[in-house]
Design a protein around this motif. Structure first.
Motif, PDB file in Angstrom:
ATOM      1  N   THR A 111       1.103   8.983  -6.389  1.00 57.09           N
ATOM      2  CA  THR A 111       1.656  10.645  -6.302  1.00 57.09           C
ATOM      3  C   THR A 111       2.447  11.270  -6.384  1.00 57.09           C
ATOM      4  O   THR A 111       2.697  12.525  -6.041  1.00 57.09           O
ATOM      5  CB  THR A 111       1.224  10.863  -5.367  1.00 57.09           C
ATOM      6  OG1 THR A 111       1.713   9.847  -3.847  1.00 57.09           O
ATOM      7  CG2 THR A 111       0.136  10.255  -4.316  1.00 57.09           C
ATOM      8  N   SER A 152       0.265  12.428   1.856  1.00 55.51           N
ATOM      9  CA  SER A 152      -1.024  12.423   2.808  1.00 55.51           C
ATOM     10  C   SER A 152      -2.246  11.521   2.391  1.00 55.51           C
ATOM     11  O   SER A 152      -2.475  11.724   1.072  1.00 55.51           O
ATOM     12  CB  SER A 152      -1.388  13.370   2.958  1.00 55.51           C
ATOM     13  OG  SER A 152      -2.144  14.013   1.809  1.00 55.51           O
ATOM     14  N   LYS A 153      -3.208  11.061   3.212  1.00 46.53           N
ATOM     15  CA  LYS A 153      -4.378  10.443   2.551  1.00 46.53           C
ATOM     16  C   LYS A 153      -5.050  11.873   1.855  1.00 46.53           C
ATOM     17  O   LYS A 153      -5.219  11.274   0.954  1.00 46.53           O
ATOM     18  CB  LYS A 153      -4.903  10.129   4.131  1.00 46.53           C
ATOM     19  CG  LYS A 153      -6.579   9.650   3.798  1.00 46.53           C
ATOM     20  CD  LYS A 153      -6.964   8.427   5.036  1.00 46.53           C
ATOM     21  CE  LYS A 153      -8.293   7.925   4.388  1.00 46.53           C
ATOM     22  NZ  LYS A 153      -9.187   8.044   5.805  1.00 46.53           N
ATOM     23  N   GLU A 154      -4.971  12.709   1.716  1.00 51.35           N
ATOM     24  CA  GLU A 154      -5.784  13.426   1.416  1.00 51.35           C
ATOM     25  C   GLU A 154      -4.978  13.520  -0.746  1.00 51.35           C
ATOM     26  O   GLU A 154      -5.904  13.385  -1.287  1.00 51.35           O
ATOM     27  CB  GLU A 154      -6.083  14.923   1.947  1.00 51.35           C
ATOM     28  CG  GLU A 154      -6.919  15.117   2.767  1.00 51.35           C
ATOM     29  CD  GLU A 154      -6.095  14.230   4.086  1.00 51.35           C
ATOM     30  OE1 GLU A 154      -5.013  14.041   4.036  1.00 51.35           O
ATOM     31  OE2 GLU A 154      -6.713  14.519   5.433  1.00 51.35           O
ATOM     32  N   GLN A 155      -3.731  13.793  -0.693  1.00 48.30           N
ATOM     33  CA  GLN A 155      -3.106  13.178  -1.388  1.00 48.30           C
ATOM     34  C   GLN A 155      -3.450  12.250  -2.245  1.00 48.30           C
ATOM     35  O   GLN A 155      -2.983  11.928  -3.410  1.00 48.30           O
ATOM     36  CB  GLN A 155      -1.109  14.015  -1.220  1.00 48.30           C
ATOM     37  CG  GLN A 155      -1.265  15.303  -0.561  1.00 48.30           C
ATOM     38  CD  GLN A 155       0.030  15.566  -0.167  1.00 48.30           C
ATOM     39  OE1 GLN A 155       0.967  14.205  -0.068  1.00 48.30           O
ATOM     40  NE2 GLN A 155       0.692  16.250  -0.524  1.00 48.30           N
ATOM     41  N   VAL A 156      -3.195  11.254  -1.642  1.00 41.39           N
ATOM     42  CA  VAL A 156      -3.727   9.810  -1.869  1.00 41.39           C
ATOM     43  C   VAL A 156      -4.830  10.139  -3.082  1.00 41.39           C
ATOM     44  O   VAL A 156      -5.440   8.978  -3.685  1.00 41.39           O
ATOM     45  CB  VAL A 156      -3.090   8.392  -0.972  1.00 41.39           C
ATOM     46  CG1 VAL A 156      -4.043   6.637  -1.147  1.00 41.39           C
ATOM     47  CG2 VAL A 156      -1.992   8.735  -0.895  1.00 41.39           C
ATOM     48  N   ASN A 157      -5.792  10.527  -1.996  1.00 38.91           N
ATOM     49  CA  ASN A 157      -7.409  10.522  -2.648  1.00 38.91           C
ATOM     50  C   ASN A 157      -7.049  10.971  -3.680  1.00 38.91           C
ATOM     51  O   ASN A 157      -8.096  10.993  -4.927  1.00 38.91           O
ATOM     52  CB  ASN A 157      -8.193  11.294  -1.741  1.00 38.91           C
ATOM     53  CG  ASN A 157      -8.449   9.673   0.085  1.00 38.91           C
ATOM     54  OD1 ASN A 157      -8.632   8.750  -0.831  1.00 38.91           O
ATOM     55  ND2 ASN A 157      -8.695  10.496   0.997  1.00 38.91           N
ATOM     56  N   ARG A 185       0.894  -1.358   0.330  1.00 33.03           N
ATOM     57  CA  ARG A 185       0.228   0.226   0.026  1.00 33.03           C
ATOM     58  C   ARG A 185       0.798   1.405   0.005  1.00 33.03           C
ATOM     59  O   ARG A 185       0.632   2.697  -0.703  1.00 33.03           O
ATOM     60  CB  ARG A 185      -1.263   0.696   1.390  1.00 33.03           C
ATOM     61  CG  ARG A 185      -2.062   1.619   1.548  1.00 33.03           C
ATOM     62  CD  ARG A 185      -3.129   0.576   2.061  1.00 33.03           C
ATOM     63  NE  ARG A 185      -3.648  -0.069   1.785  1.00 33.03           N
ATOM     64  CZ  ARG A 185      -5.274   0.105   1.086  1.00 33.03           C
ATOM     65  NH1 ARG A 185      -4.859   0.955   0.654  1.00 33.03           N
ATOM     66  NH2 ARG A 185      -5.617  -1.101   1.008  1.00 33.03           N
ATOM     67  N   ARG A 186       1.965   1.545   0.955  1.00 34.42           N
ATOM     68  CA  ARG A 186       2.402   2.311   0.653  1.00 34.42           C
ATOM     69  C   ARG A 186       3.513   2.546  -0.373  1.00 34.42           C
ATOM     70  O   ARG A 186       3.834   3.969  -0.796  1.00 34.42           O
ATOM     71  CB  ARG A 186       3.759   2.752   2.321  1.00 34.42           C
ATOM     72  CG  ARG A 186       4.892   3.415   2.018  1.00 34.42           C
ATOM     73  CD  ARG A 186       5.624   3.157   3.325  1.00 34.42           C
ATOM     74  NE  ARG A 186       7.171   4.108   2.808  1.00 34.42           N
ATOM     75  CZ  ARG A 186       8.357   4.864   3.470  1.00 34.42           C
ATOM     76  NH1 ARG A 186       8.640   3.124   3.198  1.00 34.42           N
ATOM     77  NH2 ARG A 186       9.125   5.298   2.853  1.00 34.42           N
ATOM     78  N   LYS A 188      -5.784   9.979  -6.990  1.00 34.16           N
ATOM     79  CA  LYS A 188      -6.625   8.127  -7.313  1.00 34.16           C
ATOM     80  C   LYS A 188      -7.532   8.690  -8.961  1.00 34.16           C
ATOM     81  O   LYS A 188      -7.987   8.147  -9.662  1.00 34.16           O
ATOM     82  CB  LYS A 188      -7.290   7.968  -6.358  1.00 34.16           C
ATOM     83  CG  LYS A 188      -6.850   6.799  -5.679  1.00 34.16           C
ATOM     84  CD  LYS A 188      -7.258   6.440  -4.045  1.00 34.16           C
ATOM     85  CE  LYS A 188      -6.918   4.702  -3.093  1.00 34.16           C
ATOM     86  NZ  LYS A 188      -7.639   4.521  -2.420  1.00 34.16           N
ATOM     87  N   ASN A 238       0.615   4.447  -3.144  1.00 42.82           N
ATOM     88  CA  ASN A 238       0.358   5.381  -2.902  1.00 42.82           C
ATOM     89  C   ASN A 238       1.604   6.129  -3.195  1.00 42.82           C
ATOM     90  O   ASN A 238       1.128   7.499  -3.382  1.00 42.82           O
ATOM     91  CB  ASN A 238       0.365   5.829  -1.438  1.00 42.82           C
ATOM     92  CG  ASN A 238      -1.282   5.092  -0.680  1.00 42.82           C
ATOM     93  OD1 ASN A 238      -2.076   4.162  -1.753  1.00 42.82           O
ATOM     94  ND2 ASN A 238      -0.762   4.991   0.794  1.00 42.82           N
TER      95      ASN A 238
END
Length: 238
Positions: free
Chosen positions: A178, A184-189, A170-171, A192, A174
């Motif tokens: 990106t 960050s979680k926001e950057q990953v979302n 997962r890391r 996508k 991500n």
């Protein structure tokens, strides 16, 4: 009728689980350790109407007995069943798989640009042992065989080790989505929706993903072809 080609085996073949696609919904498990190409071909010769030959991205101590990752909810196992479940799911390590499906891109050029961008970023992160193969319908599968060195997982219990590898998958996914070293979680979302590298990233997240075996044949009669990179450590002879 004999299978038309001789498969090419990846390193550590005896620790990989093999499955044979016989129709759109069904796979047959090869319930043997596969040590050499001739042995796998003998198994393929026995099966009619093969639509694809696949192997696990992960390595297992007992791949011929690979079972379900989770026991069905509410089912209580005896001690002997628990031991067997552990033995059947004795995870060792895994590679990193990127699946580029030709139909997901406007052109082959766009697909290959994403493949090259992925390879360059993996190279920058210290990975050197790559395999690139062309799938029967024109896609690409990029495999980093030295992902385990980058992941640097040091966990003794097999199920915990599989979980730890899943987190490293997962890391890395991500980072590739990106193009950032610590997203960050926001950057990953956000990525996508508009990824730095575009591929079927869900396949890369699964320790139990399957991928094509080189020099086997797809449902359209086209072989899986190895493509060698000019850089890095080559694992197959020319």
């Amino acid at each position: 009728m004999p299978y038309p080609t001789m498969p090419i085996l990846f390193p550590n073949s005896k620790f990989r689980h093999y499955r044979i696609k016989v129709d759109a919904f069904n796979f047959l498990k090869i319930k043997k350790k596969i040590y050499k190409p001739e042995q796998l071909k003998e198994e393929l010769d026995k099966i009619p109407n093969i639509q694809g030959v696949y192997q696990t991205i992960s390595l297992w101590l007992n791949p011929e007995h690979l079972g379900k990752k989770r026991v069905e909810e509410g089912v209580k196992l005896t001690l002997s069943q628990k031991i067997k479940n552990l033995q059947d799911n004795f995870f060792l390590s895994c590679n990193y798989l990127m699946d580029f499906d030709r139909k997901d891109y406007d052109s082959e050029k766009a697909m290959l640009e994403n493949v090259e961008r992925a390879k360059e970023l993996l190279w920058e992160m210290g990975m050197r042992k790559f395999v690139l193969q062309q799938t029967p319908h024109g896609g690409r599968q990029l495999i980093a065989l030295d992902f385990d060195k980058w992941a640097n997982v040091n966990v003794a219990y097999p199920k915990d080790r599989e979980y730890a590898y899943g987190m490293k998958l997962r890391r890395l996914t991500n980072i590739l989505l990106t193009g950032l070293p610590n997203p960050s979680k926001e950057q990953v979302n956000e990525a996508k929706k508009k990824p730095y590298i575009f591929w079927d990233y869900n396949v890369s997240l699964n320790t139990r993903s399957l991928f094509r075996t080189p020099n086997t044949v797809g449902d359209n009669g086209v072989r899986v072809k190895l493509i060698e990179y000019p850089e890095g450590e080559m694992i197959f002879p020319k």
